[in-house]
Scaffold this motif. Sequence first.
Motif, mmCIF file in Angstrom:
data_model
loop_
_atom_site.group_PDB
_atom_site.id
_atom_site.type_symbol
_atom_site.label_atom_id
_atom_site.label_comp_id
_atom_site.label_asym_id
_atom_site.label_seq_id
_atom_site.Cartn_x
_atom_site.Cartn_y
_atom_site.Cartn_z
ATOM 1 N N GLY A 62 0.791 -1.222 0.000
ATOM 2 C CA GLY A 62 0.000 0.000 0.000
ATOM 3 C C GLY A 62 0.819 1.266 0.000
ATOM 4 N N ASP A 63 2.162 1.152 -0.019
ATOM 5 C CA ASP A 63 2.993 2.358 -0.048
ATOM 6 C C ASP A 63 2.647 3.204 -1.270
ATOM 7 N N GLY A 64 2.455 4.472 -1.068
ATOM 8 C CA GLY A 64 2.155 5.358 -2.176
ATOM 9 C C GLY A 64 0.711 5.309 -2.631
ATOM 10 N N GLU A 65 -0.084 4.465 -2.001
ATOM 11 C CA GLU A 65 -1.502 4.388 -2.349
ATOM 12 C C GLU A 65 -2.298 4.719 -1.082
ATOM 13 N N THR A 66 -3.617 4.665 -1.224
ATOM 14 C CA THR A 66 -4.416 4.832 -0.015
ATOM 15 C C THR A 66 -4.220 3.619 0.883
ATOM 16 N N ILE A 67 -4.052 3.859 2.149
ATOM 17 C CA ILE A 67 -3.952 2.719 3.060
ATOM 18 C C ILE A 67 -5.146 2.728 4.013
ATOM 19 N N ALA A 68 -6.240 3.298 3.513
ATOM 20 C CA ALA A 68 -7.432 3.410 4.349
ATOM 21 C C ALA A 68 -7.976 2.041 4.746
ATOM 22 N N ASP A 69 -7.724 1.029 3.890
ATOM 23 C CA ASP A 69 -8.262 -0.294 4.221
ATOM 24 C C ASP A 69 -7.236 -1.140 4.972
ATOM 25 N N MET A 70 -6.185 -0.493 5.457
ATOM 26 C CA MET A 70 -5.168 -1.236 6.200
ATOM 27 C C MET A 70 -5.189 -0.804 7.660
ATOM 28 N N ALA A 106 5.219 -6.457 -3.043
ATOM 29 C CA ALA A 106 5.292 -5.252 -2.219
ATOM 30 C C ALA A 106 5.214 -5.544 -0.720
ATOM 31 N N ASP A 107 4.402 -6.524 -0.338
ATOM 32 C CA ASP A 107 4.242 -6.804 1.090
ATOM 33 C C ASP A 107 5.449 -7.549 1.662
ATOM 34 N N HIS A 108 6.495 -7.705 0.826
ATOM 35 C CA HIS A 108 7.750 -8.318 1.288
ATOM 36 C C HIS A 108 8.967 -7.433 1.028
ATOM 37 N N ILE A 109 8.866 -6.469 0.085
ATOM 38 C CA ILE A 109 10.076 -5.715 -0.265
ATOM 39 C C ILE A 109 9.927 -4.194 -0.273
ATOM 40 N N ASP A 110 8.719 -3.668 -0.298
ATOM 41 C CA ASP A 110 8.597 -2.223 -0.529
ATOM 42 C C ASP A 110 9.131 -1.360 0.618
ATOM 43 N N PRO A 134 10.822 -10.500 -13.472
ATOM 44 C CA PRO A 134 9.658 -9.611 -13.296
ATOM 45 C C PRO A 134 9.576 -8.624 -14.459
ATOM 46 N N PRO A 135 8.372 -8.316 -14.924
ATOM 47 C CA PRO A 135 8.234 -7.404 -16.055
ATOM 48 C C PRO A 135 8.777 -6.015 -15.727
ATOM 49 N N ASP A 136 9.330 -5.374 -16.768
ATOM 50 C CA ASP A 136 9.909 -4.040 -16.573
ATOM 51 C C ASP A 136 8.902 -3.059 -15.988
ATOM 52 N N ALA A 137 7.631 -3.240 -16.374
ATOM 53 C CA ALA A 137 6.616 -2.276 -15.958
ATOM 54 C C ALA A 137 6.114 -2.509 -14.530
ATOM 55 N N ASP A 138 6.561 -3.590 -13.908
ATOM 56 C CA ASP A 138 6.087 -3.917 -12.559
ATOM 57 C C ASP A 138 6.548 -2.823 -11.591
ATOM 58 N N PRO A 139 5.613 -2.058 -10.999
ATOM 59 C CA PRO A 139 6.031 -0.930 -10.164
ATOM 60 C C PRO A 139 6.844 -1.351 -8.942
ATOM 61 N N THR A 140 6.503 -2.505 -8.375
ATOM 62 C CA THR A 140 7.258 -2.971 -7.209
ATOM 63 C C THR A 140 8.699 -3.278 -7.595
ATOM 64 N N PHE A 141 8.876 -3.930 -8.750
ATOM 65 C CA PHE A 141 10.234 -4.291 -9.144
ATOM 66 C C PHE A 141 11.023 -3.068 -9.607
ATOM 67 N N ALA A 146 15.561 0.526 -8.057
ATOM 68 C CA ALA A 146 16.071 1.811 -7.560
ATOM 69 C C ALA A 146 16.733 1.630 -6.193
ATOM 70 N N PHE A 147 16.109 0.812 -5.359
ATOM 71 C CA PHE A 147 16.696 0.488 -4.044
ATOM 72 C C PHE A 147 18.072 -0.159 -4.216
#
Length: 388
Positions: A62-70, A106-110, A134-141, A146-147
């Motif tokens: 949920g990083d960078g998104e709404t985390i209202a449901d978390m 994301a719930d393991h690396i973000d 992982p696909p280039d477009a995968d936002p988590t990857f 970058a990390f």
Amino acid sequence: MRIGFAALLSVALSAQAPGAGGVPPWTPGTLDFHQISTGRGNAALVVFPDGTTMLVDAGAAGDGETIADMEPRPDASRSAGAWIADYIQRAGVTRIDYAVVTHFHADHIDGLNDVAARVPIATLIDRGDAYLTPPDADPTFTKYRAFLRLQSARGMTRETIRVGRADQIVPRHDRAAFPAVEIRAVAANGEVWTGRGDEAAQVFPPLATLAPEDRPSENMCSIGLRIRDGEFDLFTGGDMPGVPDAGAPAWQSVETAVARAIGPTDVHVVNHHGSIDPESAFFLTTLRSPVMILPSWSPTHPSQDALKRMMTARLYPGPHDIFATLLRASTRASIGARADQLKADHGHIVVRVAPGGDSYRVFVLDDSTEARTLVGVFGPYASKGPQG
Ligand SMILES: [Zn+2]
């Protein structure tokens, strides 16, 4: 020149370690395993008996998104990674010797970058990106790349997990003093340790032979580790599944091959957050774990079916003590009375193994405030040894 044990310890652990808010401070000879509750994914801190430290995942769903449901723990005033770093620092740890990334979700690396910004990581180990890239477009990857760039520039080295081997992750500061400590890479990318020497076998068919719907998922590629100290064994395996989807091939149960390799295991971190597809009857019957750590954070954790399998006395005798990091109110409502049988329904879950590995205790720390008050102590449990 060999550097003294005490001097090295002071590098990884500050001298005035206050303990993780209620757990008595770590002392040399002790193996500690902390499953940290963030409400945002998985993260575990391991302190080996010689003071070597290891992080297993740093999730931040949920990083960078709404985390209202978390339900971020202890609250949303900091990122999940910053809270993980705070936990680590409050445990007296000033450097992470190894960070193991079970798989690229994301719930393991973000949260990794927010951890590394506060507590430097020496060696990062992941499943590599050659198998099921992982696909280039995968936002988590993309964020993960970058990390890697940022932390590599700061001195972090990256390695691909070597399945079957027990010489990649070692007590880095005084291996000779703790010959009974062994960290074995049990699984990744369909390669699974056979249980014999350092041998591993590929249990997935060649990708080119598979129909698109049968290709392995990211979860199936998760790294699994067995952490051993003498008679004590702990297994943690990311989101690997155990119960294939209806009609799917049997090899998709990575748990089956893993269970055959590791056998009886004192403590295991429940695979895939106890969701619908892990914790097969075969896995549970083979490991016979008296203690299970359930790294739950979403309303789908655990599923009623998986929890029922984990709890039933039909599969093996003795305790089935289950400690959850976070059981959401909606999950409790749907599970019903079985939820009351959990030994913990929220908190940081700490397994402390006595020097030598013969026994262990479980501590539960409140995750609703940063004080991390000790709210429960369970055990001691006697370690089972390889014969179980
Ligand atoms: Zn997950």
